[in-house]
Design an enzyme around this catalytic site. Structure first.
Site, PDB file in Angstrom:
ATOM      1  N   GLY A 178      10.617   7.534 -22.839  1.00  0.00           N
ATOM      2  CA  GLY A 178      10.358   8.966 -22.994  1.00  0.00           C
ATOM      3  C   GLY A 178       9.080   9.239 -23.752  1.00  0.00           C
ATOM      4  O   GLY A 178       8.526  10.331 -23.681  1.00  0.00           O
ATOM      5  N   ASP A 196      -2.670   3.667 -14.766  1.00  0.00           N
ATOM      6  CA  ASP A 196      -1.486   4.432 -15.181  1.00  0.00           C
ATOM      7  C   ASP A 196      -1.861   5.727 -15.902  1.00  0.00           C
ATOM      8  O   ASP A 196      -1.249   6.095 -16.899  1.00  0.00           O
ATOM      9  CB  ASP A 196      -0.566   3.588 -16.063  1.00  0.00           C
ATOM     10  CG  ASP A 196       0.861   4.137 -16.100  1.00  0.00           C
ATOM     11  OD1 ASP A 196       1.204   4.929 -15.207  1.00  0.00           O
ATOM     12  OD2 ASP A 196       1.616   3.784 -17.023  1.00  0.00           O
ATOM     13  N   SER A 255       6.389   7.662 -23.085  1.00  0.00           N
ATOM     14  CA  SER A 255       5.295   7.410 -22.147  1.00  0.00           C
ATOM     15  C   SER A 255       4.490   8.676 -21.909  1.00  0.00           C
ATOM     16  O   SER A 255       5.041   9.729 -21.604  1.00  0.00           O
ATOM     17  CB  SER A 255       5.844   6.905 -20.814  1.00  0.00           C
ATOM     18  OG  SER A 255       6.372   5.617 -20.946  1.00  0.00           O
ATOM     19  N   HIS A 272       3.051   6.849 -14.067  1.00  0.00           N
ATOM     20  CA  HIS A 272       4.444   6.526 -13.751  1.00  0.00           C
ATOM     21  C   HIS A 272       5.413   7.620 -14.195  1.00  0.00           C
ATOM     22  O   HIS A 272       6.556   7.658 -13.744  1.00  0.00           O
ATOM     23  CB  HIS A 272       4.838   5.166 -14.348  1.00  0.00           C
ATOM     24  CG  HIS A 272       5.079   5.160 -15.817  1.00  0.00           C
ATOM     25  ND1 HIS A 272       4.139   4.723 -16.730  1.00  0.00           N
ATOM     26  CD2 HIS A 272       6.157   5.529 -16.563  1.00  0.00           C
ATOM     27  CE1 HIS A 272       4.633   4.804 -17.947  1.00  0.00           C
ATOM     28  NE2 HIS A 272       5.852   5.306 -17.881  1.00  0.00           N
ATOM     29  N   LEU A 326     -18.100  -4.694 -10.822  1.00  0.00           N
ATOM     30  CA  LEU A 326     -19.145  -5.610 -11.265  1.00  0.00           C
ATOM     31  C   LEU A 326     -19.463  -6.642 -10.203  1.00  0.00           C
ATOM     32  O   LEU A 326     -20.624  -6.963  -9.957  1.00  0.00           O
ATOM     33  CB  LEU A 326     -18.713  -6.285 -12.562  1.00  0.00           C
ATOM     34  CG  LEU A 326     -19.701  -7.226 -13.233  1.00  0.00           C
ATOM     35  CD1 LEU A 326     -20.998  -6.494 -13.570  1.00  0.00           C
ATOM     36  CD2 LEU A 326     -19.074  -7.817 -14.505  1.00  0.00           C
ATOM     37  N   GLY A 363     -13.555 -14.828 -12.249  1.00  0.00           N
ATOM     38  CA  GLY A 363     -13.661 -15.833 -13.295  1.00  0.00           C
ATOM     39  C   GLY A 363     -12.377 -16.031 -14.054  1.00  0.00           C
ATOM     40  O   GLY A 363     -11.286 -15.749 -13.543  1.00  0.00           O
TER      41      GLY A 363
END
Length: 453
Positions: free
Chosen positions: A212, A140, A214, A110, A269, A273
């Protein structure tokens, strides 16, 4: 002994006891009143050059709002009900150098999403243009590359060894203020639920993380990377002591796939569930109140082939206990297709069994051909599953890839005189060639060369 002497003795004793409980890697560089004072400064002086500021520029489409019908003609098709226009944007974030020799920098997707220009600012003030190698929106994570000497990389730790209560230090550039260091502890592990569509397995920390930060580093007291800071919970984007980081093991797995394939080849997989809660465990007569309950197994999936059945409860992934179905999804999603994973399962009769599952490939892909070479933009690439080389799955019309003559079904088998085995090698050879390059193409039973510049 007077009260003042007692107070001083108490303070010195407390300081001495605190020092004995510090980790061995903590540094004690100076003393005050004869007592050594701990400091993280020596460790940070070695690590902080590996954390960079990322500045981005770009444009994105935004919808026009409340435009009268009479004026919609001026914004494109007069019959268009929701006209759009491009709006420039700028942004700031952080990143972490993980390979100094190759110039690889990991950050959040992002931070650089839709960016046309990506600039890296190092701690020493150098500013360098970066190239996007690949990204994975669902986790991300994004990988950048810079061409520069004298870089500092961080060592990647084994995040599976983290425990709640371990010390953690966050490094980033909040609010564009410049590099900032905050500290705290690991507050929780295996957090998920921030975005149900994403693959999440977060480290939670109370080290202050703000806008900032991130893409910045979460490190341990040895200066090793344990996570990539990615999200916070707080009013108006402010810190309230609840921050989240993507575990380093998950980051490494995803980045390795991007480097090798140009995309994340997410393992699947093949189960659906729910999380096991206390109430659910009681209803199903399960002893444990944690894990992932399998409600359905997809036909011919990796799970079915391994022997997992509806009604099973998956409790561990590669020996590490999981708490929820979301955590299972996050861990499996970070493991590449074709890799083996060991799952500990409680069967319907209460017996515990371990299955070795070979994960299948997800149908979605996220290749960035333009990051390999600008003339490949518009081509959908994948490693050739039937042999060596890079396969062209599709070519979009009126793109650079179409203009140079690439077609769906082509196999790029070489660059100049170099044999190409996979996407990673194709990227390396084209990166080193600054002028004209010749792509050796296998098209059916014919060999040909396509020139790119």
């Amino acid at each position: 002994m007077n009260k003042m002497s007692v107070l001083i003795s108490s303070v010195l004793l407390t300081s001495s006891l605190a020092l004995t409980s510090l980790p061995a890697q903590a540094n004690l560089p100076f003393s005050v009143s004869g007592q050594k004072v701990p400091s993280l400064a020596p460790m940070l002086e070695e690590v902080t050059p590996a954390v960079v500021l990322i500045s981005v520029r770009g444009t994105h489409e935004v919808q026009q709002r409340n435009i009268p019908d009479a004026f919609k003609f001026f914004f494109g098709n007069p019959r268009q009900q929701n006209p759009t226009r491009e709006r420039p944007f700028q942004g700031l974030g952080s990143g972490v150098i993980i390979d100094a020799d190759k110039g690889y920098i990991v950050t959040n997707n992002h931070v650089i999403n839709e960016a046309d220009e990506i600039q890296i600012t190092l701690k020493d003030g150098r500013q360098i243009e970066a190239t996007k190698i690949g990204a994975d929106e669902s986790s991300d994570i994004a990988l950048l590359q810079v061409d520069s000497k004298n870089l500092t990389a961080v060592t990647i730790a084994d995040s599976d060894k983290l425990r709640v209560g371990d010390f953690a230090v966050a490094i980033g550039s909040p609010f564009g203020l410049g590099q900032t260091v905050t500290s705290g502890i690991v507050s929780a592990l295996g957090r998920s639920g921030l975005n149900a569509d994403n693959f999440e397995d977060f480290i939670q920390t109370d080290a202050a993380i703000n806008s900032g930060n991130s893409g910045g580093a979460l490190i341990n007291l040895r200066g090793e990377l344990i996570g990539i800071n990615t999200a916070i919970i707080g009013p108006n984007g402010g810190n309230v002591g609840i921050g989240f980081a993507i575990p380093s093991n998950m980051v490494k797995s995803l980045v390795d796939q991007i480097i090798e394939f140009g995309e994340v080849r997410r393992g699947v997989l093949g189960v659906s569930g729910r999380s096991v809660t206390g109430e659910f465990a009681k209803a199903m007569e399960l002893e444990g109140a944690q894990g992932a309950f399998v409600e359905q197994v997809v036909e011919d999936s990796a799970a079915q082939i391994a022997g997992i059945e509806a009604g099973d409860v998956i409790t561990k992934v590669n020996g590490k206990r999981i708490k929820s179905f979301s955590e299972l999804r996050g861990k499996i999603g970070a493991i590449g297709a074709g890799n083996e994973v060991k799952l500990s399962v409680i069967k319907a009769d209460g017996d515990e069994e371990t299955y070795t599952v070979v994960l299948k490939k997800a149908e979605t892909a996220n290749v960035e051909p333009a990051s390999i070479h600008r003339m490949l933009e518009g081509a959908e690439l994948e490693n050739n599953s039937k042999g060596f080389g890079v396969a062209i799955k599709a070519v979009e019309a009126d793109t650079p890839a179409a203009m140079i003559g690439l077609r769906a079904g082509d196999i790029i088998s070489g660059v100049n005189r170099h044999r190409v085995t996979n996407i990673a090698e194709l990227r390396d050879y084209l990166k080193d060639n600054k002028g004209i390059s010749l792509l050796k193409i296998i098209r059916g039973n014919t060999n040909l060369f396509i020139r790119i510049r």
